[in-house]
Design a protein around this motif. Sequence first.
Motif, PDB file in Angstrom:
ATOM      1  N   LEU A 160       0.846  -1.185   0.000  1.00 23.20           N
ATOM      2  CA  LEU A 160       0.000   0.000   0.000  1.00 23.20           C
ATOM      3  C   LEU A 160       0.885   1.239   0.000  1.00 23.20           C
ATOM      4  N   PHE A 161       0.475   2.254  -0.752  1.00 27.23           N
ATOM      5  CA  PHE A 161       1.254   3.487  -0.861  1.00 27.23           C
ATOM      6  C   PHE A 161       0.339   4.665  -0.571  1.00 27.23           C
ATOM      7  N   LEU A 162       0.701   5.462   0.431  1.00 24.24           N
ATOM      8  CA  LEU A 162      -0.113   6.605   0.844  1.00 24.24           C
ATOM      9  C   LEU A 162       0.418   7.897   0.233  1.00 24.24           C
ATOM     10  N   LEU A 163      -0.481   8.697  -0.281  1.00 28.01           N
ATOM     11  CA  LEU A 163      -0.111   9.968  -0.901  1.00 28.01           C
ATOM     12  C   LEU A 163      -0.291  11.112   0.097  1.00 28.01           C
ATOM     13  N   VAL A 164       0.530  12.133  -0.053  1.00 24.83           N
ATOM     14  CA  VAL A 164       0.415  13.309   0.806  1.00 24.83           C
ATOM     15  C   VAL A 164       1.070  14.487   0.102  1.00 24.83           C
ATOM     16  N   GLY A 212       7.978  12.811 -12.844  1.00 23.70           N
ATOM     17  CA  GLY A 212       8.699  12.890 -11.578  1.00 23.70           C
ATOM     18  C   GLY A 212       8.103  13.848 -10.568  1.00 23.70           C
ATOM     19  N   ASP A 213       6.908  14.356 -10.836  1.00 31.26           N
ATOM     20  CA  ASP A 213       6.254  15.316  -9.937  1.00 31.26           C
ATOM     21  C   ASP A 213       5.463  14.551  -8.881  1.00 31.26           C
ATOM     22  N   VAL A 214       5.984  14.470  -7.652  1.00 32.40           N
ATOM     23  CA  VAL A 214       5.360  13.651  -6.621  1.00 32.40           C
ATOM     24  C   VAL A 214       4.066  14.246  -6.069  1.00 32.40           C
ATOM     25  N   GLU A 215       3.686  15.416  -6.539  1.00 33.45           N
ATOM     26  CA  GLU A 215       2.380  15.970  -6.200  1.00 33.45           C
ATOM     27  C   GLU A 215       1.482  16.022  -7.437  1.00 33.45           C
ATOM     28  N   GLY A 216       1.920  15.346  -8.489  1.00 35.16           N
ATOM     29  CA  GLY A 216       1.180  15.349  -9.743  1.00 35.16           C
ATOM     30  C   GLY A 216       0.499  14.022 -10.028  1.00 35.16           C
ATOM     31  N   LYS A 217       0.375  13.705 -11.302  1.00 37.85           N
ATOM     32  CA  LYS A 217      -0.360  12.518 -11.732  1.00 37.85           C
ATOM     33  C   LYS A 217       0.460  11.255 -11.527  1.00 37.85           C
ATOM     34  N   LEU A 218      -0.199  10.215 -11.031  1.00 38.79           N
ATOM     35  CA  LEU A 218       0.460   8.937 -10.807  1.00 38.79           C
ATOM     36  C   LEU A 218       0.821   8.262 -12.125  1.00 38.79           C
ATOM     37  N   ASN A 219       1.951   7.561 -12.125  1.00 42.19           N
ATOM     38  CA  ASN A 219       2.296   6.695 -13.251  1.00 42.19           C
ATOM     39  C   ASN A 219       1.728   5.320 -12.925  1.00 42.19           C
ATOM     40  N   GLU A 220       0.485   5.122 -13.276  1.00 40.37           N
ATOM     41  CA  GLU A 220      -0.231   3.919 -12.868  1.00 40.37           C
ATOM     42  C   GLU A 220       0.353   2.649 -13.481  1.00 40.37           C
ATOM     43  N   GLN A 221       0.991   2.760 -14.641  1.00 34.67           N
ATOM     44  CA  GLN A 221       1.613   1.589 -15.251  1.00 34.67           C
ATOM     45  C   GLN A 221       2.776   1.088 -14.404  1.00 34.67           C
ATOM     46  N   VAL A 222       3.608   2.015 -13.939  1.00 31.71           N
ATOM     47  CA  VAL A 222       4.742   1.633 -13.089  1.00 31.71           C
ATOM     48  C   VAL A 222       4.246   1.013 -11.785  1.00 31.71           C
ATOM     49  N   LEU A 223       3.248   1.627 -11.167  1.00 28.45           N
ATOM     50  CA  LEU A 223       2.707   1.111  -9.917  1.00 28.45           C
ATOM     51  C   LEU A 223       2.120  -0.288 -10.107  1.00 28.45           C
ATOM     52  N   LYS A 224       1.437  -0.493 -11.231  1.00 26.66           N
ATOM     53  CA  LYS A 224       0.850  -1.804 -11.513  1.00 26.66           C
ATOM     54  C   LYS A 224       1.932  -2.851 -11.687  1.00 26.66           C
ATOM     55  N   GLU A 225       2.990  -2.494 -12.401  1.00 26.41           N
ATOM     56  CA  GLU A 225       4.088  -3.434 -12.628  1.00 26.41           C
ATOM     57  C   GLU A 225       4.759  -3.843 -11.323  1.00 26.41           C
ATOM     58  N   LYS A 226       4.804  -2.925 -10.371  1.00 17.16           N
ATOM     59  CA  LYS A 226       5.449  -3.199  -9.090  1.00 17.16           C
ATOM     60  C   LYS A 226       4.475  -3.760  -8.055  1.00 17.16           C
ATOM     61  N   GLY A 227       3.197  -3.868  -8.430  1.00 18.74           N
ATOM     62  CA  GLY A 227       2.212  -4.405  -7.512  1.00 18.74           C
ATOM     63  C   GLY A 227       1.894  -3.486  -6.352  1.00 18.74           C
ATOM     64  N   ILE A 228       2.019  -2.175  -6.570  1.00 17.84           N
ATOM     65  CA  ILE A 228       1.775  -1.194  -5.515  1.00 17.84           C
ATOM     66  C   ILE A 228       0.362  -0.631  -5.652  1.00 17.84           C
ATOM     67  N   GLU A 229      -0.385  -0.660  -4.562  1.00 17.25           N
ATOM     68  CA  GLU A 229      -1.773  -0.201  -4.583  1.00 17.25           C
ATOM     69  C   GLU A 229      -1.883   1.181  -3.949  1.00 17.25           C
ATOM     70  N   GLN A 231      -4.644   4.881  -3.635  1.00 15.12           N
ATOM     71  CA  GLN A 231      -5.987   5.446  -3.798  1.00 15.12           C
ATOM     72  C   GLN A 231      -5.950   6.432  -4.969  1.00 15.12           C
ATOM     73  N   ALA A 232      -6.013   5.908  -6.159  1.00 15.37           N
ATOM     74  CA  ALA A 232      -5.918   6.750  -7.347  1.00 15.37           C
ATOM     75  C   ALA A 232      -7.191   7.569  -7.544  1.00 15.37           C
ATOM     76  N   GLY A 233      -7.021   8.774  -8.056  1.00 14.70           N
ATOM     77  CA  GLY A 233      -8.155   9.616  -8.397  1.00 14.70           C
ATOM     78  C   GLY A 233      -8.805  10.327  -7.237  1.00 14.70           C
ATOM     79  N   GLN A 234      -8.204  10.288  -6.046  1.00 12.56           N
ATOM     80  CA  GLN A 234      -8.809  10.932  -4.883  1.00 12.56           C
ATOM     81  C   GLN A 234      -7.979  12.099  -4.349  1.00 12.56           C
ATOM     82  N   GLY A 235      -6.955  12.484  -5.090  1.00 10.84           N
ATOM     83  CA  GLY A 235      -6.124  13.587  -4.639  1.00 10.84           C
ATOM     84  C   GLY A 235      -5.036  13.126  -3.687  1.00 10.84           C
ATOM     85  N   LEU A 236      -4.299  14.090  -3.152  1.00 14.70           N
ATOM     86  CA  LEU A 236      -3.155  13.758  -2.300  1.00 14.70           C
ATOM     87  C   LEU A 236      -3.520  13.541  -0.838  1.00 14.70           C
TER      88      LEU A 236
END
Length: 262
Positions: A160-164, A212-229, A231-236
């Motif tokens: 699980l990966f938490l955004l902030v 590379g903008d950690v407050e921007g849009k997720l690279n969902e392909q990279v996250l999927k490849e690494k198996g990292i889940e 909360q996409a689409g809900q903001g930071l």
Amino acid sequence: MADRKAFVVGISGASSSGKTTLARLLRDVFPNTFILHEDDFYKPETELPSKEGLLDWDCAESISIPDMRRALVHIREHGTFPPFVDSKEDQNSVGKCPVSDAAIAAAKAKVAEWASPGQPGHSILHSPSSPLRICVLDGFLLYSPELEDGGIPELLDTKLFLLVSRERATQRRERRDGYVTLEGFWTDPPGYVDKIVWPNYVASHAGFFEGGDVEGKLNEQVLKEKGIEVQAGQGLDVDMETTFSWAVDTLMKRLEEFGGKR
């Protein structure tokens, strides 16, 4: 997987993103659950690197990665907290719980029903022949390139990966009194977040975000490849009550998938 004694949940994200709070909440609602902290593997203060004239607690070089891997292997094989790890992290305060008593009670009831006889979770967590324990590992570097090279993510069953946002993380970090360490107690010096904490987070996690903008849009392909889940689409700055509910549902789902492979 029949001989596995524990299911390991990774929770990562920037410092002050809510990792330890979420770990403690999950421990309180799932049976047979304990916490391991990345901070349990800090090297002695005399071995820490320096940056900007300050001790750098927030980089991979400050962590004994081989010791963390050894601990995770022990947990997966034995289902117990490693006897060779001396944890200081639970001595640190994370402040008032931001999740309501009602939400916690509802989550406990939901998990209890799921784990009751005849329900999917029962055979996973309460099997007479091979009951499964849950270990929650929280840490700000779990999915970083350095820990990936050290073989840590491959030992995690769910990631699980938490955004902030930088603003929220800074506010939370600066409200903390400090941290219990092997040597005593550490308090952030002025400017520590701007000089050390946030730049290190960006360097280790830029690849998870487009451009590379950690407050921007997720690279969902990279996250999927690494198996990292995530909360996409809900903001930071998703509130912890929503994050807690998401984590409970995700963990139950992943445990069911794991149970089907045992």
